[in-house]
Design an enzyme around this catalytic site. Structure first.
Site, PDB file in Angstrom:
ATOM      1  N   ASN A 271      48.376  35.791  55.352  1.00 27.02           N
ATOM      2  CA  ASN A 271      49.099  35.656  55.934  1.00 27.02           C
ATOM      3  C   ASN A 271      49.103  36.263  57.726  1.00 27.02           C
ATOM      4  OD1 ASN A 271      50.473  34.619  53.005  1.00 27.02           O
ATOM      5  ND2 ASN A 271      49.080  33.433  53.852  1.00 27.02           N
TER       6      ASN A 271
ATOM      7  N   VAL B  39      51.883  35.823  62.575  1.00 31.68           N
ATOM      8  CA  VAL B  39      52.805  34.858  61.020  1.00 31.68           C
ATOM      9  C   VAL B  39      52.210  34.225  61.353  1.00 31.68           C
ATOM     10  CG1 VAL B  39      54.397  35.448  59.296  1.00 31.68           C
ATOM     11  CG2 VAL B  39      53.525  37.072  61.358  1.00 31.68           C
ATOM     12  N   CYS B  40      51.558  33.578  60.060  1.00 32.30           N
ATOM     13  CA  CYS B  40      51.294  31.969  59.581  1.00 32.30           C
ATOM     14  C   CYS B  40      52.861  31.879  57.971  1.00 32.30           C
ATOM     15  CB  CYS B  40      49.631  32.099  58.578  1.00 32.30           C
ATOM     16  SG  CYS B  40      50.110  30.466  58.663  1.00 32.30           S
ATOM     17  N   LEU B  41      53.323  31.436  58.578  1.00 31.68           N
ATOM     18  CA  LEU B  41      54.908  31.465  57.335  1.00 31.68           C
ATOM     19  C   LEU B  41      55.400  29.303  57.939  1.00 31.68           C
ATOM     20  CD1 LEU B  41      56.454  32.212  55.241  1.00 31.68           C
ATOM     21  CD2 LEU B  41      57.852  32.948  57.864  1.00 31.68           C
TER      22      LEU B  41
ATOM     23  N   LEU C 221      45.339  34.260  57.844  1.00 28.81           N
ATOM     24  CA  LEU C 221      44.868  33.953  58.744  1.00 28.81           C
ATOM     25  C   LEU C 221      44.484  35.271  58.375  1.00 28.81           C
ATOM     26  CD1 LEU C 221      48.000  33.799  61.315  1.00 28.81           C
ATOM     27  CD2 LEU C 221      46.223  32.533  61.225  1.00 28.81           C
TER      28      LEU C 221
END
EC number: 2.3.2.23
Length: 185
Positions: A76, A84-86, A120
């Site tokens: 991620n 950051v994929c959050l 990601l």
């Protein structure tokens, strides 16, 4: 209700007063780097990352932009940009959250519980799903190579400039030798 600028100051100060090292960029509170340590009992334990934080003008009503500066192998986190994929930062951010939540809860949770189904970094996600042992090994390899304290400080830049100083000193010595030689007829 306090203004966004006061809230920004308060949140950054809370972060600075905690155990985090905060390095401001351009003498403002809109952009800064935070030293972040991998969570205990995780593959990332012992790793140290520099996290770039950018606070939008509308913070805390709009979420901060968070990215890893030094490399990390994680499904991620984009390997090149560090983005950051959050969900909690990107989609479900609330003004109730603050910067301490990001560093004490959200990022540790991201590292403890990666989500390979929303990647990601496709290579990390694929490896995690196909060969967990090899994935774990690669995470640890990245931690050893890129997530050491010296990777986030300017020590490498200092060493490089030190080498340049040595070269310029050597050049100046040879030019000093030439000057007396030219003075004699």
């Amino acid at each position: 209700m306090s203004s966004p600028s006061k809230r920004r100051e308060m949140d950054v100060m809370k972060l600075m007063m905690s155990d985090y090292t905060v390095e401001t960029i351009n003498d403002g509170l809109s952009e800064f780097n935070v030293e972040f340590h991998g969570p205990k009992e995780s593959l990332y334990e012992g790793g140290v990352w520099k996290i770039r934080v950018e606070l939008p003008d509308a913070y805390p009503y709009k979420s901060p932009s968070i990215g890893f500066v030094n490399k990390i192998f994680h499904p991620n986190v984009d390997e090149l940009s560090g983005s950051v994929c959050l969900d909690v930062i990107n989609q479900s951010w609330s003004p109730m959250f603050d910067l301490l939540n990001v560093f004490e809860v959200f990022l540790p949770q991201l590292l403890l519980y990666p989500n390979p189904s929303d990647p990601l970094n496709g290579d990390a996600a694929s490896l995690m799903m196909k060969d967990r042992k090899l994935y774990d090994q690669k995470v640890k390899e990245y931690c050893e190579r890129y997530a050491r304290k010296e990777n986030i400080t300017n020590s490498t830049a200092d060493e490089e400039s030190g080498d340049e100083d040595e070269i310029s000193e050597a050049e100046s010595e040879s030019s000093e030798d030439e000057i007396p030689g030219h003075a004699d007829p």
